[in-house]
Design a protein around this motif. Structure first.
Motif, short mmCIF file in Angstrom:
data_model
loop_
_atom_site.label_atom_id
_atom_site.label_comp_id
_atom_site.label_asym_id
_atom_site.label_seq_id
_atom_site.Cartn_x
_atom_site.Cartn_y
_atom_site.Cartn_z
N THR A 193 0.83 -1.20 0.00
CA THR A 193 0.00 0.00 0.00
C THR A 193 0.87 1.26 0.00
OG1 THR A 193 -0.10 0.05 2.42
CG2 THR A 193 -1.83 -1.19 1.26
N MET A 194 0.25 2.37 -0.41
CA MET A 194 0.95 3.66 -0.46
C MET A 194 2.25 3.52 -1.25
SD MET A 194 0.34 4.92 3.45
CE MET A 194 -0.70 3.83 4.42
N TYR A 195 2.17 2.73 -2.30
CA TYR A 195 3.36 2.36 -3.06
C TYR A 195 3.71 3.43 -4.09
CZ TYR A 195 6.52 -0.36 -6.02
OH TYR A 195 7.60 -0.80 -6.74
N ASP A 196 4.94 3.89 -4.04
CA ASP A 196 5.45 4.88 -4.99
C ASP A 196 6.70 4.31 -5.65
OD1 ASP A 196 6.36 7.01 -6.45
OD2 ASP A 196 6.29 8.46 -4.81
N PRO A 197 6.57 3.78 -6.86
CA PRO A 197 7.70 3.13 -7.51
C PRO A 197 8.84 4.08 -7.87
CG PRO A 197 5.88 3.37 -9.05
CD PRO A 197 5.36 3.79 -7.71
N ARG A 198 8.60 5.38 -7.71
CA ARG A 198 9.66 6.35 -8.04
C ARG A 198 10.74 6.40 -6.96
NH1 ARG A 198 5.89 11.49 -8.73
NH2 ARG A 198 5.20 10.56 -6.76
N THR A 199 10.43 5.89 -5.75
CA THR A 199 11.42 5.92 -4.67
C THR A 199 12.18 4.60 -4.61
OG1 THR A 199 9.94 5.07 -2.95
CG2 THR A 199 9.86 7.44 -3.39
N SER A 200 13.46 4.70 -4.41
CA SER A 200 14.28 3.48 -4.35
C SER A 200 13.94 2.65 -3.12
CB SER A 200 15.77 3.86 -4.33
OG SER A 200 16.08 4.69 -3.22
N LEU A 201 13.54 3.30 -2.00
CA LEU A 201 13.19 2.56 -0.79
C LEU A 201 11.98 1.66 -1.05
CD1 LEU A 201 13.45 1.91 2.20
CD2 LEU A 201 12.05 3.92 2.70
N ALA A 202 10.95 2.20 -1.69
CA ALA A 202 9.74 1.42 -1.98
C ALA A 202 10.08 0.23 -2.87
CB ALA A 202 8.68 2.30 -2.64
N ARG A 203 10.88 0.47 -3.88
CA ARG A 203 11.27 -0.63 -4.79
C ARG A 203 12.08 -1.68 -4.07
NH1 ARG A 203 12.67 3.75 -8.11
NH2 ARG A 203 14.88 3.21 -7.90
N GLN A 204 12.98 -1.24 -3.18
CA GLN A 204 13.85 -2.17 -2.46
C GLN A 204 13.04 -3.04 -1.49
OE1 GLN A 204 17.11 -0.24 -0.48
NE2 GLN A 204 18.01 -2.15 0.26
N VAL A 205 12.15 -2.40 -0.73
CA VAL A 205 11.33 -3.16 0.23
C VAL A 205 10.41 -4.12 -0.52
CG1 VAL A 205 9.53 -2.99 1.98
CG2 VAL A 205 11.44 -1.38 2.02
N ALA A 206 9.80 -3.66 -1.60
CA ALA A 206 8.91 -4.53 -2.39
C ALA A 206 9.66 -5.73 -2.92
CB ALA A 206 8.30 -3.73 -3.54
N VAL A 208 2.65 -12.40 -2.41
CA VAL A 208 2.53 -10.95 -2.56
C VAL A 208 1.57 -10.68 -3.72
CG1 VAL A 208 3.75 -8.78 -2.94
CG2 VAL A 208 4.89 -10.67 -1.74
N MET A 209 0.54 -9.89 -3.46
CA MET A 209 -0.43 -9.60 -4.49
C MET A 209 0.22 -8.86 -5.65
SD MET A 209 -3.03 -10.94 -2.96
CE MET A 209 -4.46 -10.51 -3.96
N SER A 210 -0.17 -9.19 -6.86
CA SER A 210 0.37 -8.51 -8.04
C SER A 210 -0.06 -7.05 -8.05
CB SER A 210 -0.10 -9.20 -9.32
OG SER A 210 0.36 -10.53 -9.37
N THR A 211 -1.27 -6.80 -7.56
CA THR A 211 -1.80 -5.44 -7.48
C THR A 211 -1.19 -4.72 -6.29
OG1 THR A 211 -3.91 -6.21 -8.39
CG2 THR A 211 -3.89 -4.04 -7.36
N SER A 212 -0.75 -3.51 -6.49
CA SER A 212 -0.31 -2.65 -5.38
C SER A 212 -1.17 -1.40 -5.37
CB SER A 212 1.18 -2.29 -5.53
OG SER A 212 1.42 -1.61 -6.75
N ILE A 213 -1.30 -0.78 -4.21
CA ILE A 213 -2.14 0.40 -4.05
C ILE A 213 -1.25 1.65 -4.03
CG2 ILE A 213 -3.93 1.51 -2.69
CD1 ILE A 213 -4.65 -1.29 -3.82
N PRO A 214 -1.44 2.56 -4.97
CA PRO A 214 -0.56 3.72 -5.04
C PRO A 214 -0.91 4.79 -4.02
CG PRO A 214 -2.28 3.90 -6.69
CD PRO A 214 -2.48 2.57 -6.01
N ARG A 215 0.01 5.69 -3.79
CA ARG A 215 -0.34 6.91 -3.05
C ARG A 215 -1.27 7.71 -3.95
NH1 ARG A 215 2.22 8.11 1.56
NH2 ARG A 215 4.11 6.94 2.08
N ASN A 216 -2.42 8.09 -3.40
CA ASN A 216 -3.42 8.77 -4.22
C ASN A 216 -4.29 9.64 -3.32
OD1 ASN A 216 -6.50 8.08 -5.61
ND2 ASN A 216 -4.95 9.08 -6.85
#
Length: 277
Positions: free
Chosen positions: A183-196, A207-215
């Motif tokens: 949730t609150m996933y922002d693929p632009r940040t390296s931290l989010a990508r690393q944790v994911a 892990v669900m294929s769908t992620s929920i973006p910050r919106n």
């Protein structure tokens, strides 16, 4: 069979209630009669569907066995979605349940009264592992874990997985981890990508294929008493939750097909063994 899905995480602020409300709404929009159970004394899931300052009966009275569950059900503004609401009285349930017989199965008993009305029952758990969350896990056959992409959330995920294992061994052998929702996933940040990446490496297809973006629309919707899938159906957040509902339905269908195939193969093997005797 009715899917009873607990949405749980011992860590707060990860989008747990938001995900429970919007997944339940999205499932109803997919044509699946759905019940949302608000098991948090903060009653955020109830207010997220427009129900505020609720008078009894609520889930609290159902847990104590004071009223039939059907009397506490409320209709939401969305066709196919009902609510079993909460209010502040539920804060005392942790203590009151401790002295009751079958204390860990009180929610299961309450849900059983209305279970055949729904294809899916979604339970919004409190952000802690106490008697209420235990009741939710005992009543459920699956758990969805929303997780924000940060390292502290990653640490809490291991503790929750261990808690689910303990409940499975002690009370509910059928309990399964449905999936982990980023949730609150922002693929632009390296931290989010690393944790994911680390979560997917450890938990694989759980892990669900769908992620929920910050919106921003997701954050705005509760103040209007609406799920984001109703408040702004074309927003990125609404589309993500509709995709999540479709993925969940697809996963359950695939699992059912796999069980059917395994059952046929087992019968075939039994027949072959009998013919060789």
């Amino acid at each position: 069979m009715t899917l009873v899905l607990a949405v749980a995480n011992q860590k707060g602020g990860v989008g747990k209630t938001t995900s429970a409300v919007n997944l339940a709404a999205a499932l109803a929009m997919e044509g699946r009669p759905t019940l949302l159970v608000d098991l948090d004394s903060q009653a955020s899931a109830s207010s997220g569907l427009g129900s505020r300052q609720l008078d009894p009966p609520t889930v609290y009275e159902c847990l104590l066995g004071e009223v039939p569950t059907v009397e506490a059900l409320r209709q939401s503004g969305l066709s196919g979605l009902d609510l079993l609401p909460s209010n502040r009285d539920l804060a005392g349930a942790e203590i009151e349940l401790a002295s009751l017989e079958q204390r860990e199965r009180r929610l299961s008993m309450a849900i059983a009264q209305v279970r055949n009305r729904y294809q899916t029952i979604v339970i919004d758990c409190p952000p802690s592992f106490g008697m209420l969350t235990l009741n939710a896990l005992v009543a459920s056959n699956s758990v969805l874990v929303p997780m924000q992409c940060e390292f502290f959330a990653l640490e809490g995920l291991g503790a929750l997985a261990a808690s689910i294992d303990r409940v499975r061994q002690a009370f509910n052998p059928a309990l399964d981890l449905e999936g982990i929702l980023l949730t609150m996933y922002d693929p632009r940040t390296s931290l989010a990508r690393q944790v994911a990446s680390q979560v997917r490496e450890h938990f694989g297809d759980k892990v669900m294929s769908t992620s929920i973006p910050r919106n921003i629309r997701i954050a705005e919707a509760p103040s209007h008493g609406l799920p984001v899938v109703c408040y702004d159906p074309i927003s990125r957040g609404a589309v993500a939750y509709r995709d999540l509902a479709k993925e969940l339905i697809s996963r359950r269908l695939t699992q059912s097909q796999q069980r059917a195939v395994a059952s046929v193969e087992l019968v075939g093997e039994s027949g072959e063994e009998a013919s060789t005797r």
